[in-house]
Design a protein around this motif. Sequence first.
Motif, PDB file in Angstrom:
ATOM      1  N   TYR A   5      25.948  41.056  22.478  1.00 11.75           N
ATOM      2  CA  TYR A   5      25.644  41.591  23.811  1.00 11.75           C
ATOM      3  C   TYR A   5      24.469  40.816  24.403  1.00 11.75           C
ATOM      4  CZ  TYR A   5      28.816  45.571  23.437  1.00 11.75           C
ATOM      5  OH  TYR A   5      29.929  46.364  23.358  1.00 11.75           O
ATOM      6  N   VAL A   6      24.632  40.345  25.621  1.00 12.88           N
ATOM      7  CA  VAL A   6      23.591  39.535  26.259  1.00 12.88           C
ATOM      8  C   VAL A   6      23.194  40.174  27.583  1.00 12.88           C
ATOM      9  CG1 VAL A   6      22.996  37.221  27.093  1.00 12.88           C
ATOM     10  CG2 VAL A   6      24.635  37.483  25.216  1.00 12.88           C
ATOM     11  N   ASN A   7      21.886  40.234  27.872  1.00 11.46           N
ATOM     12  CA  ASN A   7      21.464  40.792  29.169  1.00 11.46           C
ATOM     13  C   ASN A   7      21.221  39.680  30.184  1.00 11.46           C
ATOM     14  OD1 ASN A   7      19.004  39.687  28.581  1.00 11.46           O
ATOM     15  ND2 ASN A   7      17.903  41.633  28.342  1.00 11.46           N
ATOM     16  N   GLU A   8      20.758  40.064  31.383  1.00 11.57           N
ATOM     17  CA  GLU A   8      20.634  39.078  32.464  1.00 11.57           C
ATOM     18  C   GLU A   8      19.671  37.945  32.133  1.00 11.57           C
ATOM     19  OE1 GLU A   8      19.719  41.351  35.907  1.00 11.57           O
ATOM     20  OE2 GLU A   8      21.840  41.485  36.514  1.00 11.57           O
ATOM     21  N   THR A   9      18.611  38.280  31.364  1.00 12.47           N
ATOM     22  CA  THR A   9      17.647  37.232  31.039  1.00 12.47           C
ATOM     23  C   THR A   9      18.064  36.425  29.810  1.00 12.47           C
ATOM     24  OG1 THR A   9      16.382  38.953  29.940  1.00 12.47           O
ATOM     25  CG2 THR A   9      15.610  38.248  32.105  1.00 12.47           C
ATOM     26  N   GLY A  10      19.280  36.685  29.297  1.00  9.42           N
ATOM     27  CA  GLY A  10      19.796  35.879  28.190  1.00  9.42           C
ATOM     28  C   GLY A  10      19.374  36.361  26.807  1.00  9.42           C
ATOM     29  N   GLU A  11      18.743  37.531  26.733  1.00  4.90           N
ATOM     30  CA  GLU A  11      18.358  38.047  25.414  1.00  4.90           C
ATOM     31  C   GLU A  11      19.589  38.636  24.735  1.00  4.90           C
ATOM     32  OE1 GLU A  11      13.821  39.430  26.483  1.00  4.90           O
ATOM     33  OE2 GLU A  11      15.518  40.495  27.328  1.00  4.90           O
ATOM     34  N   ARG A  12      19.702  38.351  23.439  1.00 10.29           N
ATOM     35  CA  ARG A  12      20.944  38.682  22.743  1.00 10.29           C
ATOM     36  C   ARG A  12      20.741  39.760  21.672  1.00 10.29           C
ATOM     37  NH1 ARG A  12      24.503  34.330  19.365  1.00 10.29           N
ATOM     38  NH2 ARG A  12      23.899  35.547  17.546  1.00 10.29           N
ATOM     39  N   ILE A  13      21.704  40.674  21.608  1.00  9.40           N
ATOM     40  CA  ILE A  13      21.717  41.679  20.543  1.00  9.40           C
ATOM     41  C   ILE A  13      23.080  41.617  19.857  1.00  9.40           C
ATOM     42  CG2 ILE A  13      21.696  44.160  20.025  1.00  9.40           C
ATOM     43  CD1 ILE A  13      19.735  44.544  22.325  1.00  9.40           C
ATOM     44  N   ASP A  14      23.097  41.637  18.507  1.00  6.40           N
ATOM     45  CA  ASP A  14      24.367  41.611  17.781  1.00  6.40           C
ATOM     46  C   ASP A  14      24.728  43.018  17.331  1.00  6.40           C
ATOM     47  OD1 ASP A  14      24.385  38.848  18.025  1.00  6.40           O
ATOM     48  OD2 ASP A  14      23.168  38.614  16.199  1.00  6.40           O
ATOM     49  N   LEU A  15      26.001  43.346  17.490  1.00  2.13           N
ATOM     50  CA  LEU A  15      26.485  44.662  17.053  1.00  2.13           C
ATOM     51  C   LEU A  15      27.605  44.456  16.048  1.00  2.13           C
ATOM     52  CD1 LEU A  15      26.937  47.821  17.395  1.00  2.13           C
ATOM     53  CD2 LEU A  15      28.602  47.207  19.154  1.00  2.13           C
ATOM     54  N   TYR A  16      27.495  45.113  14.901  1.00  2.18           N
ATOM     55  CA  TYR A  16      28.611  45.110  13.951  1.00  2.18           C
ATOM     56  C   TYR A  16      28.898  46.540  13.533  1.00  2.18           C
ATOM     57  CZ  TYR A  16      31.409  44.937   9.803  1.00  2.18           C
ATOM     58  OH  TYR A  16      32.414  45.188   8.909  1.00  2.18           O
ATOM     59  N   ILE A  17      30.171  46.935  13.596  1.00  2.27           N
ATOM     60  CA  ILE A  17      30.594  48.234  13.070  1.00  2.27           C
ATOM     61  C   ILE A  17      31.754  47.993  12.117  1.00  2.27           C
ATOM     62  CG2 ILE A  17      31.457  50.551  13.612  1.00  2.27           C
ATOM     63  CD1 ILE A  17      30.414  50.172  16.467  1.00  2.27           C
ATOM     64  N   GLY A  18      31.634  48.506  10.925  1.00  2.00           N
ATOM     65  CA  GLY A  18      32.740  48.438   9.958  1.00  2.00           C
ATOM     66  C   GLY A  18      33.195  49.854   9.685  1.00  2.00           C
ATOM     67  N   TYR A  19      34.450  50.146  10.056  1.00  2.00           N
ATOM     68  CA  TYR A  19      34.947  51.511   9.903  1.00  2.00           C
ATOM     69  C   TYR A  19      35.907  51.612   8.722  1.00  2.00           C
ATOM     70  CZ  TYR A  19      37.771  55.655  10.641  1.00  2.00           C
ATOM     71  OH  TYR A  19      38.439  56.829  10.445  1.00  2.00           O
ATOM     72  N   TYR A  20      35.689  52.605   7.879  1.00  2.00           N
ATOM     73  CA  TYR A  20      36.519  52.822   6.692  1.00  2.00           C
ATOM     74  C   TYR A  20      37.131  54.207   6.763  1.00  2.00           C
ATOM     75  CZ  TYR A  20      34.111  48.724   4.945  1.00  2.00           C
ATOM     76  OH  TYR A  20      33.618  47.457   4.821  1.00  2.00           O
ATOM     77  N   GLY A  21      38.454  54.268   6.792  1.00  2.00           N
ATOM     78  CA  GLY A  21      39.144  55.553   6.829  1.00  2.00           C
ATOM     79  C   GLY A  21      39.028  56.277   5.495  1.00  2.00           C
ATOM     80  N   THR A  22      39.505  57.522   5.473  1.00  2.00           N
ATOM     81  CA  THR A  22      39.437  58.336   4.261  1.00  2.00           C
ATOM     82  C   THR A  22      40.112  57.638   3.080  1.00  2.00           C
ATOM     83  OG1 THR A  22      39.426  60.319   5.607  1.00  2.00           O
ATOM     84  CG2 THR A  22      40.054  60.588   3.309  1.00  2.00           C
TER      85      THR A  22
END
Lengths: 218, 302
Positions: free
Chosen positions: A73-90
């Motif tokens: 995810y990047v904002n207007e000033t170019g700063e970046r945030i990384d998002l990771y989600i790992g989903y495991y079912g039952t």
Amino acid sequence: MHMEKRTFFTSLCVLIVTLAVTLVIARRGEPVVIRTNLENLPMSIDGYQGMEDRFSESVYKELNADRHVYRHYVNETGERIDLYIGYYGTAKGGRTPHNPYGCLPGAGWGIASDEEITLQAKGYPSSVTVNHIVAQKGMSYETILHWYQSDGDKVLSSGFQQNIERFVGRVFRNRNDGAFVRISADAEEKDLQEVTGRIENFAAAVLALLPHYWPEER
Amino acid sequence: MDQALQTTTSLEKSNAPESPQRGLLSQLQFPILLALLGVVFYPVYPSLANTWLNHSDNSHGILVPFIAAYFAWSKKDELRSVPLSTSWWGFAVLVFSLGFYLLSYAGGIAVAARLMIVTSLMGLVLFCYGREIFKTLAFPLFFLFFMVPVPDTVLGIAALPLQLFATKVSTFLIQAIGIPVFREGNMVYFAQTQLEVAEACSGIRSIMSYTMLSVILAYMLKGSWRKRAILVASAVPLALFANIVRVTGTGILAHFYGDRVARGFLHEFSGLAVFAFGFVLLFSEYLLLSRQKPVDEASPSS
């Protein structure tokens, strides 16, 4: 070999009762993931614009999740945030076999600090506790927030809490699916605090969204 | 009334061995209970078999029931002379194990459910035949615990430090013979190629199979408990040593022939070769320990 009649019949009764209860439990079946939903998480969060990314196939094979969400995810000033989600079912036990405490040192990163912090997020009854790690490799830093999420809005910071929640969820709801959420950003030593503040705000926004995009199982 | 009942019971008891029909029935009692115990745990087997067959780290688990059955069978003459009784401790163990199994099954804790197969069998033997029989069969019964794979989460806790340890020692050894390498975490960088010392290379996976082998050898060792303890205690360092030999060897070969030595057939082959090497070391140790005539061999503890 001969055993006492009473012993035999007592054992027989206990075993038959156990078998009957086992059959009752087995009737509940094992839930299957029918919609993972998490991939529909908005591409625009809190003024940041998302961009999909992928790990290499070998990483996916190792992680073995039901659904991965990996975005920058990047904002207007170019700063970046990384998002990771790992989903495991039952069916996959609701959890990842990997966590930052193993994977960071394995990749040559040192864990410079590790603490629990609290965040305020919309839609949660009280403040939630998540983990904050600062990883260091030479002069580069990475500031990381991570937690386990289960049952839509249950946030758990330790593996032990997660195990209790998995057990309780499975006994009472026959469901113990869960997600590992990791939000991180690169930083330099001088702006560590500022970057951490930024990812905390971003994490609060993600936390508010997650219950609405929680996967469905049946 | 009571007295009348008692007379019948004692009559039945004294008649029991003479009537062939009763004899057959009483011989079938334990097999019936055993079979029922086996059926009770039916939901546990598919995933257990899957772990045995598809994870080479746990494949020794398949052998465990057979080895245990063999050791129990070898006790059959001894069992005839052991007095039979009933132990209500056994009943307690049986009921607790079955209850805990139901809870683990409902709560999705595979390892607990698997462990309860073993403990409920122990409870059943103790309850039906008493303490003396249980003592006689203690080794095969406890040996059954080896069939339960150690959960990945537990392995993971110990794997990381061992993995880094194996990487560090191997890097040091590779450098010592004059090959330039650079290590970063679990990555080893050579001039031409790079190797990752993966979690599977931590050596922890072979610890369980080495321990199992050492326990069998210790059981067969006609010596003091001290010697048996030495044999079992050496399993873990031996597993780690064999693993470091393998990682170092793979590293040296990778320097000359590239990273293909860490994949496919060659990797499998080096695994088997190193395991055989470790087993030969363990067996030599067993021979060495059983050859020495100990002073305390005649002591009752041996």
